[in-house]
Design an enzyme around this catalytic site. Sequence first.
Site, PDB file in Angstrom:
ATOM      1  N   PRO A 126       0.812  -1.232   0.000  1.00  0.00           N
ATOM      2  CA  PRO A 126       0.000   0.000   0.000  1.00  0.00           C
ATOM      3  C   PRO A 126       0.835   1.268   0.000  1.00  0.00           C
ATOM      4  CG  PRO A 126      -0.801  -1.557   1.653  1.00  0.00           C
ATOM      5  CD  PRO A 126       0.500  -2.106   1.135  1.00  0.00           C
ATOM      6  N   GLU A 131       2.536   0.033   6.214  1.00  0.00           N
ATOM      7  CA  GLU A 131       2.057   0.846   7.341  1.00  0.00           C
ATOM      8  C   GLU A 131       2.115   2.341   7.057  1.00  0.00           C
ATOM      9  OE1 GLU A 131       2.606   1.352  12.175  1.00  0.00           O
ATOM     10  OE2 GLU A 131       3.966   0.049  11.066  1.00  0.00           O
ATOM     11  N   LYS A 155       0.296  -3.078  14.799  1.00  0.00           N
ATOM     12  CA  LYS A 155       0.991  -3.955  15.730  1.00  0.00           C
ATOM     13  C   LYS A 155       0.175  -5.228  15.855  1.00  0.00           C
ATOM     14  CE  LYS A 155       4.217  -3.023  17.562  1.00  0.00           C
ATOM     15  NZ  LYS A 155       5.649  -3.287  17.200  1.00  0.00           N
TER      16      LYS A 155
END
Length: 540
Positions: free
Chosen positions: A167, A185, A201
């Site tokens: 992404p 992330e 996480k």
Amino acid sequence: MLSKIVLRDPDEGCWYVYEHPVQVVSTTCLADVEATLQVVEDLVDKQGWYAAGFVSYEAAAGFDAKLETQQPDSLLPLVCFGLFAARVPLQSLTSETDSSADAVSSIREAPINWQMVDTPDSYKTRVELIKQHIAAGETYQVNLTTQLQGDGQVNFATFCRIARDAPYGAYISAANFDIVSASPELFFQCDRDTVTCLPMKGTAPRGFSAMQDQRQAQWLQNSVKNQAENLMITDMVRNDLGRVALPGSVVTSELFDVNAFSTVWQMTSTVTAQTPLGVTDLFRVLFPGASITGAPKRASMAFIQQYETTARAVYTGAIGMLAPGRIARFSIAIRTAWSDKKNNRSFYGAGCGIVWDSDAAAELRELQLKTQVLATQRQEFRLIETMRCTPDGIFMLDGHLARLQNSADYFSFVCDQHAIKAELAALRVDHPVKVRLTLARDGRVDIEVTEIPSNPSPQPIMLTPKAVDTQQPWLYHKTTCREVYDAASSQVPDGCEAVLVNSAGFVTESVIANVVYQLEMWLSARFRFHTSMKLNDGSL
């Protein structure tokens, strides 16, 4: 210094290429970190330019002198951005899209023999030492990382291989270094006054079949340990944003979401806030990201400095862009490798969040799981369904479409079942034929109609002497990836159909067909056959 940057825009579903910078702004001096980033932000605002680049992890003390890190790696700048008058959208990513002058060399990827700088035992020892600090109440969570190194260079071909589905994928090429990031992330995203963070996480490996994969996702979703770790980091992000947000505007809109990536499932939460402040101010309160430091941040970073043996450099820093109109997006630079071109040496970081009840061996396995992206062989492929079509329609259509949808979900393919049904319904035949449907990643469908052989001649078969490794997803889905089957065919004489045997001793399939057998005819002392075989075993 900078020659080319490619960044993924997940909102628009495309890549942007930044080339021919008008200006490059960078620093290797810790005292100049904040001022350098402010210069970049001001140029974007005043000149209407785009900025793209990175901030290294060791730049942290440039925003907050109380944050401890290793001595910065002199090979990479602490802050480095190119300023660009324009950017070019790119819909698909292949090595052929590298149009730079050194394209001939950059589209070739030489293998790198990656080696961890720490031994497994030394890493586990440091996990236990950190747990002692946690038990003493000195900190709650520490993100302990290590580094892999190897001779050779990552390049644009590496980027196309490992980051195609990421992404927040990024490629940065400069005279002295290349950076390849397959980050899943988001660090933060600014859309005028709205700031969004997606703290990540919690990790679980992908399954191979659709059923296995969903079990893995469900396990992660329900894992109390992973939820606790995620919540700890999410609370840190909320607290950090609260220092610059308008009162009452910090909102956790999603908690414990589970998302699939190429080799792992990851747990993320979503935190938003409203603030009139700029990117430099956000870096001052948010950097480095909470998910790659620990809680509380200052104490955890002190233990990271004590127990890690190498500088992280760009790894766990931030990579991203700024655009006119208070638009910005930065990833946390995990799943990230970089190369020192002068010395022909490459580096990759990986780590885990250590808490009081962490198991050192399990943390090491998770770390190793996060290095699998380096070996991932990405290639363009299609999903396949081969069906029997008669004048009455497609035989077992619902079953075929359900299997296609399962595989499309697994590999993140677009699959429009209504459109596919409409295309198949339009087929007109007056006798039974074979229909081969292939589905591309973007949802494009090709349909081929061929005759079914009326009296196929018998063909000798032979069991492959080498067992098939069951730990690869291609065996659980019908795709155009044929390497496993080509390898099986090469093990038998010409004219023979290879019958595959897996590592558990089960006959599974042939290269081109299912296997149907009668137990009393096929029983062999060399292989184990059981009447209790299940379809999801890969046996029939």
